[in-house]
Design a protein around this motif. Structure first.
Motif, short mmCIF file in Angstrom:
data_model
loop_
_atom_site.label_atom_id
_atom_site.label_comp_id
_atom_site.label_asym_id
_atom_site.label_seq_id
_atom_site.Cartn_x
_atom_site.Cartn_y
_atom_site.Cartn_z
N GLY A 79 38.47 20.94 40.83
CA GLY A 79 37.86 21.03 42.16
C GLY A 79 38.82 20.80 43.31
N THR A 80 40.10 20.62 43.02
CA THR A 80 41.03 20.33 44.12
C THR A 80 41.52 21.61 44.82
N ARG A 81 41.38 22.74 44.13
CA ARG A 81 41.83 24.01 44.72
C ARG A 81 40.93 25.15 44.21
N GLY A 82 41.07 26.32 44.85
CA GLY A 82 40.46 27.55 44.35
C GLY A 82 38.94 27.52 44.25
N SER A 83 38.42 28.19 43.23
CA SER A 83 36.96 28.32 43.12
C SER A 83 36.31 26.96 42.88
N GLY A 84 37.01 26.04 42.22
CA GLY A 84 36.46 24.71 42.00
C GLY A 84 36.30 23.95 43.32
N VAL A 100 33.62 23.20 35.31
CA VAL A 100 35.03 23.21 34.92
C VAL A 100 35.65 24.55 35.29
N THR A 101 36.63 24.50 36.18
CA THR A 101 37.37 25.71 36.57
C THR A 101 38.84 25.60 36.18
N ALA A 102 39.28 24.41 35.77
CA ALA A 102 40.71 24.16 35.55
C ALA A 102 41.33 25.21 34.62
N ILE A 128 45.43 27.44 33.93
CA ILE A 128 46.73 27.95 34.41
C ILE A 128 46.94 29.30 33.75
N PHE A 129 47.77 30.12 34.36
CA PHE A 129 48.19 31.36 33.70
C PHE A 129 49.58 31.12 33.13
N PRO A 130 49.82 31.60 31.89
CA PRO A 130 51.18 31.46 31.37
C PRO A 130 52.15 32.31 32.16
N GLY A 153 45.56 25.52 25.70
CA GLY A 153 45.30 24.08 25.65
C GLY A 153 44.27 23.64 26.68
N ILE A 154 44.32 24.24 27.88
CA ILE A 154 43.38 23.85 28.94
C ILE A 154 42.03 24.57 28.76
N ALA A 155 42.10 25.89 28.57
CA ALA A 155 40.85 26.69 28.58
C ALA A 155 40.00 26.49 27.34
N GLY A 186 41.10 21.55 25.82
CA GLY A 186 40.69 20.54 26.80
C GLY A 186 39.21 20.67 27.14
N ARG A 187 38.76 21.91 27.35
CA ARG A 187 37.35 22.11 27.70
C ARG A 187 36.44 21.71 26.53
N PHE A 188 36.86 22.05 25.30
CA PHE A 188 36.09 21.64 24.11
C PHE A 188 35.89 20.12 24.11
N ASN A 242 30.82 26.63 33.12
CA ASN A 242 32.17 26.91 32.60
C ASN A 242 32.69 28.14 33.34
N VAL A 243 33.65 27.95 34.24
CA VAL A 243 34.18 29.08 35.02
C VAL A 243 35.50 29.50 34.37
N CYS A 244 35.56 30.74 33.91
CA CYS A 244 36.75 31.16 33.15
C CYS A 244 36.94 32.67 33.26
N ALA A 245 38.13 33.12 32.93
CA ALA A 245 38.37 34.55 32.85
C ALA A 245 37.44 35.14 31.79
N ALA A 246 37.04 36.41 31.99
CA ALA A 246 36.12 37.05 31.04
C ALA A 246 36.87 37.49 29.81
N THR A 289 30.73 31.68 33.45
CA THR A 289 30.86 32.76 34.43
C THR A 289 32.31 33.06 34.77
N HIS A 290 32.54 34.30 35.11
CA HIS A 290 33.81 34.76 35.68
C HIS A 290 33.60 34.70 37.19
N PRO A 291 34.52 34.12 37.96
CA PRO A 291 34.23 33.87 39.38
C PRO A 291 34.38 35.09 40.29
N GLY A 292 34.74 36.23 39.74
CA GLY A 292 35.08 37.36 40.61
C GLY A 292 36.54 37.22 41.00
N LYS A 296 41.91 35.06 46.04
CA LYS A 296 43.34 34.78 46.11
C LYS A 296 43.54 33.27 46.00
N THR A 297 44.10 32.85 44.88
CA THR A 297 44.35 31.42 44.68
C THR A 297 45.76 31.26 44.10
N ASP A 298 46.14 30.02 43.85
CA ASP A 298 47.47 29.76 43.28
C ASP A 298 47.59 30.21 41.82
N1 LIG Z 1 41.20 33.55 41.04
C1 LIG Z 1 40.71 34.64 40.46
O1 LIG Z 1 40.71 35.74 41.04
C2 LIG Z 1 40.12 34.57 39.09
C3 LIG Z 1 39.76 35.77 38.47
C4 LIG Z 1 39.22 35.74 37.21
C5 LIG Z 1 39.02 34.53 36.58
N2 LIG Z 1 39.38 33.36 37.19
C6 LIG Z 1 39.12 32.11 36.46
O2 LIG Z 1 38.51 31.16 37.31
C7 LIG Z 1 38.97 29.83 37.00
C8 LIG Z 1 39.45 29.16 38.25
O3 LIG Z 1 40.50 29.91 38.81
P1 LIG Z 1 41.08 29.55 40.26
O4 LIG Z 1 41.70 30.81 40.76
O5 LIG Z 1 40.06 28.83 41.05
O6 LIG Z 1 42.28 28.53 39.86
P2 LIG Z 1 43.27 27.70 40.83
O7 LIG Z 1 43.04 28.02 42.25
O8 LIG Z 1 44.62 27.82 40.27
O9 LIG Z 1 42.73 26.20 40.64
C9 LIG Z 1 42.86 25.57 39.41
C10 LIG Z 1 42.37 24.13 39.56
O10 LIG Z 1 42.48 23.52 38.27
C11 LIG Z 1 43.29 22.35 38.36
N3 LIG Z 1 44.02 22.22 37.12
C12 LIG Z 1 44.99 23.04 36.61
N4 LIG Z 1 45.42 22.57 35.43
C13 LIG Z 1 44.71 21.44 35.17
C14 LIG Z 1 44.71 20.51 34.11
N5 LIG Z 1 45.56 20.61 33.08
N6 LIG Z 1 43.83 19.48 34.17
C15 LIG Z 1 42.98 19.33 35.21
N7 LIG Z 1 42.96 20.19 36.25
C16 LIG Z 1 43.81 21.22 36.24
C17 LIG Z 1 44.19 22.61 39.58
O11 LIG Z 1 44.66 21.40 40.16
P3 LIG Z 1 46.09 20.75 39.69
O12 LIG Z 1 47.08 21.89 39.61
O13 LIG Z 1 46.41 19.73 40.70
O14 LIG Z 1 45.83 20.14 38.35
C18 LIG Z 1 43.20 23.29 40.51
O15 LIG Z 1 42.35 22.36 41.11
C19 LIG Z 1 40.03 30.00 35.93
O16 LIG Z 1 39.45 29.72 34.67
C20 LIG Z 1 40.42 31.46 35.99
O17 LIG Z 1 40.79 31.97 34.72
C21 LIG Z 1 39.93 33.37 38.43
#
Ligand SMILES: NC(=O)c1ccc[n+]([C@@H]2O[C@H](COP(=O)([O-])OP(=O)(O)OC[C@H]3O[C@@H](n4cnc5c(N)ncnc54)[C@H](OP(=O)(O)O)[C@@H]3O)[C@@H](O)[C@H]2O)c1
Length: 357
Positions: free
Chosen positions: A47-52, A130-132, A134-136, A156-158, A161-163, A188-192, A250-253, A256-258
Protein backbone atom coordinates in the motif's frame (compact mmCIF):
# COMPACT_ATOMS: atom_id res chain seq x y z
CA UNK A 1 -25.77 0.23 -4.83
CA UNK A 2 -23.84 2.49 -7.16
CA UNK A 3 -20.60 0.49 -7.15
CA UNK A 4 -22.42 -2.76 -7.78
CA UNK A 5 -24.17 -1.43 -10.85
CA UNK A 6 -20.78 -0.70 -12.39
CA UNK A 7 -19.92 -4.38 -12.28
CA UNK A 8 -21.42 -6.88 -14.64
CA UNK A 9 -21.49 -10.53 -13.68
CA UNK A 10 -20.66 -12.93 -16.46
CA UNK A 11 -23.61 -15.26 -16.94
CA UNK A 12 -21.46 -17.69 -18.99
CA UNK A 13 -19.50 -18.81 -16.00
CA UNK A 14 -21.42 -21.06 -13.70
CA UNK A 15 -18.38 -22.31 -11.88
CA UNK A 16 -16.61 -19.54 -10.06
CA UNK A 17 -18.66 -16.37 -10.07
CA UNK A 18 -16.46 -14.48 -12.49
CA UNK A 19 -17.11 -10.80 -12.86
CA UNK A 20 -16.22 -8.70 -15.85
CA UNK A 21 -15.22 -5.24 -14.77
CA UNK A 22 -16.56 -2.30 -16.70
CA UNK A 23 -14.32 0.66 -17.38
CA UNK A 24 -13.99 3.45 -14.86
CA UNK A 25 -14.61 3.46 -11.14
CA UNK A 26 -17.13 4.85 -8.72
CA UNK A 27 -16.31 8.11 -6.98
CA UNK A 28 -15.21 8.04 -3.33
CA UNK A 29 -18.60 9.57 -2.43
CA UNK A 30 -20.40 6.69 -4.18
CA UNK A 31 -18.30 4.14 -2.31
CA UNK A 32 -18.87 5.93 1.01
CA UNK A 33 -22.61 6.01 0.38
CA UNK A 34 -22.65 2.21 0.27
CA UNK A 35 -21.89 2.35 4.00
CA UNK A 36 -19.94 -0.91 3.77
CA UNK A 37 -16.46 0.27 4.72
CA UNK A 38 -17.02 2.87 7.43
CA UNK A 39 -15.45 1.77 10.71
CA UNK A 40 -13.81 -1.29 9.10
CA UNK A 41 -10.10 -2.14 9.21
CA UNK A 42 -7.95 -2.85 6.16
CA UNK A 43 -4.41 -4.14 5.76
CA UNK A 44 -2.86 -3.29 2.39
CA UNK A 45 0.39 -5.16 1.71
CA UNK A 46 1.99 -3.08 -1.04
CA UNK A 47 0.00 0.00 0.00
CA UNK A 48 2.94 2.38 0.00
CA UNK A 49 2.94 2.88 -3.77
CA UNK A 50 0.98 2.15 -6.96
CA UNK A 51 -2.40 0.44 -7.00
CA UNK A 52 -2.04 -0.54 -3.33
CA UNK A 53 -1.62 3.12 -2.39
CA UNK A 54 -4.79 3.90 -4.38
CA UNK A 55 -6.70 1.17 -2.51
CA UNK A 56 -5.44 2.43 0.87
CA UNK A 57 -6.57 5.96 -0.02
CA UNK A 58 -10.01 4.71 -1.11
CA UNK A 59 -10.45 2.75 2.14
CA UNK A 60 -9.50 5.79 4.23
CA UNK A 61 -11.79 8.08 2.21
CA UNK A 62 -14.65 5.68 2.94
CA UNK A 63 -14.06 5.81 6.69
CA UNK A 64 -12.02 2.62 7.14
CA UNK A 65 -8.81 2.52 9.18
CA UNK A 66 -5.86 1.38 7.13
CA UNK A 67 -2.45 -0.16 7.77
CA UNK A 68 -0.11 -0.10 4.80
CA UNK A 69 2.83 -2.47 4.48
CA UNK A 70 5.94 -2.19 2.32
CA UNK A 71 9.68 -2.62 2.71
CA UNK A 72 10.71 1.03 2.58
CA UNK A 73 10.06 3.14 5.67
CA UNK A 74 10.54 6.34 3.62
CA UNK A 75 7.84 5.34 1.09
CA UNK A 76 5.57 4.22 3.93
CA UNK A 77 5.77 7.51 5.85
CA UNK A 78 5.31 9.51 2.66
CA UNK A 79 2.20 7.51 1.73
CA UNK A 80 0.66 7.94 5.20
CA UNK A 81 1.14 11.74 5.02
CA UNK A 82 -0.29 11.87 1.49
CA UNK A 83 -3.39 9.90 2.50
CA UNK A 84 -3.95 11.98 5.65
CA UNK A 85 -3.69 15.16 3.56
CA UNK A 86 -6.46 13.89 1.28
CA UNK A 87 -8.94 13.25 4.11
CA UNK A 88 -11.49 15.93 4.97
CA UNK A 89 -11.19 17.67 8.35
CA UNK A 90 -14.38 16.49 10.01
CA UNK A 91 -15.11 14.68 13.23
CA UNK A 92 -16.11 11.43 11.63
CA UNK A 93 -16.85 8.73 14.13
CA UNK A 94 -15.03 6.37 14.58
CA UNK A 95 -11.93 8.32 13.45
CA UNK A 96 -9.98 6.98 10.49
CA UNK A 97 -6.41 6.02 11.30
CA UNK A 98 -3.71 5.43 8.71
CA UNK A 99 -0.55 3.61 9.80
CA UNK A 100 2.58 2.21 8.20
CA UNK A 101 3.97 -1.18 9.18
CA UNK A 102 7.36 -2.22 7.82
CA UNK A 103 7.14 -5.66 6.23
CA UNK A 104 8.66 -7.81 3.51
CA UNK A 105 6.94 -10.81 1.92
CA UNK A 106 9.98 -11.57 -0.25
CA UNK A 107 11.21 -14.63 1.69
CA UNK A 108 9.74 -17.27 3.98
CA UNK A 109 11.57 -15.86 7.03
CA UNK A 110 10.58 -12.22 6.44
CA UNK A 111 6.93 -13.15 5.72
CA UNK A 112 6.75 -15.26 8.88
CA UNK A 113 8.17 -12.34 10.83
CA UNK A 114 5.43 -10.04 9.46
CA UNK A 115 2.73 -12.63 10.21
CA UNK A 116 3.98 -12.99 13.81
CA UNK A 117 3.81 -9.23 14.36
CA UNK A 118 0.31 -9.10 12.84
CA UNK A 119 -0.83 -11.93 15.10
CA UNK A 120 0.49 -10.16 18.17
CA UNK A 121 -0.94 -6.78 17.12
CA UNK A 122 -4.17 -5.45 18.60
CA UNK A 123 -5.96 -4.95 15.28
CA UNK A 124 -8.01 -7.68 13.63
CA UNK A 125 -8.48 -6.83 9.96
CA UNK A 126 -11.73 -6.99 8.01
CA UNK A 127 -9.96 -6.70 4.66
CA UNK A 128 -6.58 -7.85 3.40
CA UNK A 129 -5.48 -6.42 0.06
CA UNK A 130 -2.17 -7.65 -1.39
CA UNK A 131 -0.61 -5.85 -4.35
CA UNK A 132 3.08 -6.35 -3.46
CA UNK A 133 5.12 -7.47 -6.46
CA UNK A 134 8.36 -6.90 -8.31
CA UNK A 135 9.23 -7.59 -11.93
CA UNK A 136 12.44 -9.52 -12.55
CA UNK A 137 15.14 -7.68 -14.43
CA UNK A 138 16.90 -9.02 -17.56
CA UNK A 139 19.74 -11.52 -16.97
CA UNK A 140 22.60 -9.05 -17.52
CA UNK A 141 21.23 -6.66 -14.87
CA UNK A 142 20.11 -9.47 -12.59
CA UNK A 143 23.11 -11.59 -11.61
CA UNK A 144 21.36 -12.90 -8.44
CA UNK A 145 17.79 -13.67 -9.52
CA UNK A 146 17.08 -16.01 -6.58
CA UNK A 147 16.04 -15.02 -3.07
CA UNK A 148 17.44 -16.44 0.19
CA UNK A 149 15.12 -19.45 -0.13
CA UNK A 150 16.53 -20.35 -3.56
CA UNK A 151 13.38 -19.27 -5.41
CA UNK A 152 13.23 -16.66 -8.20
CA UNK A 153 12.53 -13.34 -6.46
CA UNK A 154 9.28 -12.29 -8.21
CA UNK A 155 7.86 -15.81 -7.66
CA UNK A 156 8.91 -15.55 -4.01
CA UNK A 157 6.64 -12.53 -3.50
CA UNK A 158 3.69 -13.36 -5.78
CA UNK A 159 3.34 -17.01 -4.82
CA UNK A 160 5.34 -18.03 -1.72
CA UNK A 161 4.95 -14.82 0.34
CA UNK A 162 1.28 -14.45 -0.57
CA UNK A 163 0.64 -18.14 0.23
CA UNK A 164 2.08 -17.67 3.74
CA UNK A 165 0.08 -14.50 4.32
CA UNK A 166 -3.24 -16.02 3.20
CA UNK A 167 -2.62 -19.31 4.99
CA UNK A 168 -2.23 -17.38 8.25
CA UNK A 169 -4.88 -14.74 7.55
CA UNK A 170 -7.32 -16.39 9.98
CA UNK A 171 -4.93 -15.44 12.80
CA UNK A 172 -4.96 -11.67 12.14
CA UNK A 173 -8.34 -11.11 10.44
CA UNK A 174 -11.85 -10.99 11.91
CA UNK A 175 -13.50 -14.42 11.86
CA UNK A 176 -16.20 -15.07 9.24
CA UNK A 177 -19.72 -14.74 10.56
CA UNK A 178 -23.00 -15.87 8.99
CA UNK A 179 -24.58 -12.43 9.21
CA UNK A 180 -21.75 -10.47 7.59
CA UNK A 181 -21.14 -11.11 3.88
CA UNK A 182 -18.87 -8.13 3.44
CA UNK A 183 -15.96 -9.22 5.59
CA UNK A 184 -13.52 -10.75 6.18
CA UNK A 185 -12.35 -10.73 2.58
CA UNK A 186 -9.04 -10.90 0.75
CA UNK A 187 -8.29 -9.03 -2.48
CA UNK A 188 -5.35 -10.51 -4.39
CA UNK A 189 -4.13 -7.98 -6.98
CA UNK A 190 -1.78 -9.61 -9.47
CA UNK A 191 -0.81 -9.87 -13.11
CA UNK A 192 -3.23 -12.08 -15.06
CA UNK A 193 -2.00 -15.59 -15.67
CA UNK A 194 -4.51 -16.60 -18.29
CA UNK A 195 -2.30 -19.50 -19.34
CA UNK A 196 -2.99 -19.03 -23.04
CA UNK A 197 0.56 -17.86 -23.62
CA UNK A 198 2.22 -20.91 -22.14
CA UNK A 199 1.95 -23.52 -19.46
CA UNK A 200 3.36 -23.33 -15.97
CA UNK A 201 7.09 -24.07 -15.99
CA UNK A 202 8.56 -25.57 -12.81
CA UNK A 203 12.11 -24.70 -13.84
CA UNK A 204 11.26 -20.99 -13.77
CA UNK A 205 10.42 -21.26 -10.08
CA UNK A 206 14.15 -21.73 -9.49
CA UNK A 207 15.73 -19.76 -12.33
CA UNK A 208 15.46 -16.71 -14.57
CA UNK A 209 14.13 -17.54 -18.01
CA UNK A 210 15.11 -16.21 -21.36
CA UNK A 211 13.41 -13.90 -21.92
CA UNK A 212 12.91 -12.98 -18.26
CA UNK A 213 9.28 -11.99 -19.11
CA UNK A 214 8.50 -15.72 -18.90
CA UNK A 215 8.98 -15.42 -15.14
CA UNK A 216 6.21 -12.82 -14.97
CA UNK A 217 3.73 -15.15 -16.67
CA UNK A 218 4.94 -17.99 -14.48
CA UNK A 219 4.38 -16.14 -11.22
CA UNK A 220 0.94 -15.04 -12.43
CA UNK A 221 -0.13 -18.60 -13.26
CA UNK A 222 1.56 -19.86 -10.07
CA UNK A 223 -0.44 -17.33 -8.06
CA UNK A 224 -3.69 -18.68 -9.51
CA UNK A 225 -2.76 -22.31 -8.92
CA UNK A 226 -1.81 -21.43 -5.34
CA UNK A 227 -5.18 -19.70 -4.73
CA UNK A 228 -7.11 -22.61 -6.12
CA UNK A 229 -5.23 -25.13 -3.97
CA UNK A 230 -5.52 -22.94 -0.88
CA UNK A 231 -9.33 -22.91 -0.91
CA UNK A 232 -9.76 -26.51 -2.04
CA UNK A 233 -7.27 -28.24 0.30
CA UNK A 234 -8.81 -29.69 3.43
CA UNK A 235 -5.96 -28.18 5.49
CA UNK A 236 -5.79 -24.78 3.85
CA UNK A 237 -4.92 -22.81 6.98
CA UNK A 238 -1.57 -23.06 8.76
CA UNK A 239 -3.27 -24.60 11.81
CA UNK A 240 -4.70 -27.43 9.69
CA UNK A 241 -8.26 -26.04 9.54
CA UNK A 242 -10.05 -25.39 6.21
CA UNK A 243 -9.53 -22.02 4.59
CA UNK A 244 -12.67 -19.90 5.07
CA UNK A 245 -12.03 -16.34 3.93
CA UNK A 246 -13.37 -15.48 0.46
CA UNK A 247 -10.62 -14.43 -1.96
CA UNK A 248 -11.12 -12.15 -4.91
CA UNK A 249 -8.33 -12.02 -7.45
CA UNK A 250 -7.98 -9.19 -9.92
CA UNK A 251 -5.67 -7.67 -12.49
CA UNK A 252 -5.60 -3.90 -11.80
CA UNK A 253 -5.61 -2.76 -15.42
CA UNK A 254 -2.74 -0.60 -16.65
CA UNK A 255 -1.22 2.22 -14.66
CA UNK A 256 2.16 3.89 -14.66
CA UNK A 257 3.98 2.78 -11.53
CA UNK A 258 7.52 1.88 -10.48
CA UNK A 259 6.82 -1.79 -11.19
CA UNK A 260 7.74 -1.63 -14.86
CA UNK A 261 10.93 0.41 -14.48
CA UNK A 262 14.20 -1.09 -15.65
CA UNK A 263 12.64 -3.26 -18.39
CA UNK A 264 14.12 -1.28 -21.27
CA UNK A 265 13.08 1.43 -23.71
CA UNK A 266 10.68 -0.77 -25.67
CA UNK A 267 8.62 -1.60 -22.60
CA UNK A 268 8.70 2.00 -21.34
CA UNK A 269 7.21 2.95 -24.72
CA UNK A 270 4.64 0.10 -24.66
CA UNK A 271 3.63 1.09 -21.12
CA UNK A 272 3.05 4.68 -22.25
CA UNK A 273 0.78 3.51 -25.09
CA UNK A 274 -1.17 1.06 -22.92
CA UNK A 275 -1.66 3.56 -20.12
CA UNK A 276 -2.66 6.30 -22.56
CA UNK A 277 -5.36 4.23 -24.28
CA UNK A 278 -6.42 1.73 -21.59
CA UNK A 279 -4.93 3.01 -18.38
CA UNK A 280 -5.97 4.71 -15.19
CA UNK A 281 -4.32 6.46 -12.25
CA UNK A 282 -3.52 4.76 -8.96
CA UNK A 283 -6.39 6.66 -7.32
CA UNK A 284 -8.95 5.46 -9.90
CA UNK A 285 -7.54 1.95 -9.78
CA UNK A 286 -7.72 1.93 -5.96
CA UNK A 287 -11.38 3.00 -5.96
CA UNK A 288 -12.15 0.27 -8.48
CA UNK A 289 -10.40 -2.32 -6.32
CA UNK A 290 -12.23 -1.27 -3.18
CA UNK A 291 -15.59 -1.16 -5.00
CA UNK A 292 -14.97 -4.74 -6.16
CA UNK A 293 -14.84 -5.80 -2.50
CA UNK A 294 -18.17 -4.07 -1.87
CA UNK A 295 -19.75 -5.59 -4.98
CA UNK A 296 -18.60 -9.16 -4.30
CA UNK A 297 -19.71 -8.86 -0.68
CA UNK A 298 -23.14 -7.93 -1.99
CA UNK A 299 -23.07 -10.86 -4.42
CA UNK A 300 -21.96 -13.25 -1.70
CA UNK A 301 -24.82 -12.27 0.55
CA UNK A 302 -27.04 -13.72 -2.21
CA UNK A 303 -25.12 -17.02 -2.45
CA UNK A 304 -25.64 -20.05 -0.29
CA UNK A 305 -23.10 -20.19 2.55
CA UNK A 306 -22.45 -23.85 1.64
CA UNK A 307 -21.53 -22.90 -1.90
CA UNK A 308 -17.75 -23.39 -1.92
CA UNK A 309 -17.54 -21.89 -5.42
CA UNK A 310 -17.91 -18.49 -3.77
CA UNK A 311 -14.47 -18.90 -2.17
CA UNK A 312 -12.47 -17.65 -5.16
CA UNK A 313 -13.78 -15.02 -7.52
CA UNK A 314 -11.86 -13.67 -10.46
CA UNK A 315 -12.51 -10.11 -11.51
CA UNK A 316 -10.96 -8.97 -14.70
CA UNK A 317 -11.19 -5.81 -16.76
CA UNK A 318 -10.12 -7.63 -19.86
CA UNK A 319 -12.43 -10.59 -19.77
CA UNK A 320 -9.72 -13.22 -19.58
CA UNK A 321 -11.40 -16.31 -18.20
CA UNK A 322 -8.82 -17.36 -15.65
CA UNK A 323 -8.47 -20.29 -13.30
CA UNK A 324 -11.38 -22.04 -14.94
CA UNK A 325 -10.15 -22.06 -18.53
CA UNK A 326 -8.80 -25.24 -20.11
CA UNK A 327 -5.15 -24.10 -19.94
CA UNK A 328 -5.28 -23.35 -16.26
CA UNK A 329 -7.20 -26.56 -15.59
CA UNK A 330 -4.41 -28.52 -17.26
CA UNK A 331 -1.79 -26.64 -15.22
CA UNK A 332 -3.73 -27.41 -12.08
CA UNK A 333 -3.82 -31.12 -12.95
CA UNK A 334 -0.15 -31.25 -13.91
CA UNK A 335 1.38 -28.95 -11.28
CA UNK A 336 -1.19 -28.13 -8.56
CA UNK A 337 -0.14 -30.88 -6.14
CA UNK A 338 3.55 -30.31 -6.89
CA UNK A 339 3.25 -26.59 -6.14
CA UNK A 340 1.24 -27.18 -2.98
CA UNK A 341 3.87 -29.68 -1.82
CA UNK A 342 6.65 -27.16 -2.47
CA UNK A 343 4.86 -24.36 -0.61
CA UNK A 344 4.02 -26.46 2.43
CA UNK A 345 7.56 -27.81 2.49
CA UNK A 346 9.04 -24.30 2.32
CA UNK A 347 6.75 -23.21 5.14
CA UNK A 348 8.06 -26.10 7.25
CA UNK A 349 11.69 -25.27 6.38
CA UNK A 350 12.09 -28.34 4.11
CA UNK A 351 14.73 -28.95 1.46
CA UNK A 352 13.51 -27.47 -1.85
CA UNK A 353 16.19 -29.32 -3.85
CA UNK A 354 13.85 -32.31 -3.92
CA UNK A 355 11.42 -30.21 -5.99
CA UNK A 356 13.95 -29.31 -8.70
CA UNK A 357 13.81 -31.58 -11.73
N1 LIG B 1 1.01 -1.34 -12.90
C1 LIG B 1 0.40 -2.03 -13.86
O1 LIG B 1 0.12 -1.52 -14.95
C2 LIG B 1 0.03 -3.47 -13.64
C3 LIG B 1 -0.46 -4.19 -14.73
C4 LIG B 1 -0.81 -5.51 -14.55
C5 LIG B 1 -0.68 -6.10 -13.32
N2 LIG B 1 -0.20 -5.38 -12.25
C6 LIG B 1 -0.11 -6.07 -10.96
O2 LIG B 1 -0.64 -5.25 -9.93
C7 LIG B 1 0.10 -5.43 -8.71
C8 LIG B 1 0.53 -4.10 -8.18
O3 LIG B 1 1.33 -3.45 -9.13
P1 LIG B 1 1.76 -1.92 -8.93
O4 LIG B 1 2.05 -1.41 -10.31
O5 LIG B 1 0.80 -1.23 -8.05
O6 LIG B 1 3.18 -2.10 -8.16
P2 LIG B 1 4.16 -0.98 -7.56
O7 LIG B 1 3.69 0.39 -7.88
O8 LIG B 1 5.54 -1.36 -7.93
O9 LIG B 1 3.96 -1.15 -5.98
C9 LIG B 1 4.37 -2.32 -5.36
C10 LIG B 1 4.15 -2.16 -3.86
O10 LIG B 1 4.55 -3.39 -3.24
C11 LIG B 1 5.54 -3.13 -2.26
N3 LIG B 1 6.45 -4.26 -2.25
C12 LIG B 1 7.30 -4.68 -3.22
N4 LIG B 1 7.98 -5.77 -2.82
C13 LIG B 1 7.54 -6.06 -1.57
C14 LIG B 1 7.85 -7.06 -0.62
N5 LIG B 1 8.81 -7.98 -0.86
N6 LIG B 1 7.19 -7.07 0.56
C15 LIG B 1 6.25 -6.14 0.85
N7 LIG B 1 5.93 -5.15 -0.02
C16 LIG B 1 6.56 -5.11 -1.20
C17 LIG B 1 6.21 -1.82 -2.72
O11 LIG B 1 6.82 -1.13 -1.65
P3 LIG B 1 8.39 -1.37 -1.28
O12 LIG B 1 9.15 -1.38 -2.59
O13 LIG B 1 8.76 -0.28 -0.37
O14 LIG B 1 8.44 -2.70 -0.60
C18 LIG B 1 4.99 -1.07 -3.23
O15 LIG B 1 4.25 -0.53 -2.16
C19 LIG B 1 1.25 -6.37 -9.05
O16 LIG B 1 0.91 -7.67 -8.63
C20 LIG B 1 1.34 -6.33 -10.57
O17 LIG B 1 1.78 -7.57 -11.10
C21 LIG B 1 0.17 -4.08 -12.40
Amino acid sequence: MAAVTKLQFNPMNEELGQVIQEKGAPTSEEISELGVLKGKTALVVGGTRGSGYGAALAFAQSGASVTIVGRSEASGSKAVSKIMDELPDDDSSPPTTVKYLQGDIGTVASTKDLVERLKKGETRYDYLVVTAAIFPQPQKRNPSPLNDDGVEKSFGIAVVGRFLLYRNAHSFMTPPSADNAYSPMILNVCAAGCGKLGYFNRKLVFSLGWPHMLNIMNFAVGNELMLHKLVSEEKGNSDGTPFQIPIISTHPGYLKTDLHRGQGIFLDFAEGILVHFMGSTEEVCGRREVSILCAIGKKQSELSKDDSSSMVTIVDNFGFGRLMNKYTKKDLEDHGDWLWGLLVSMEAGGNIDTYKE
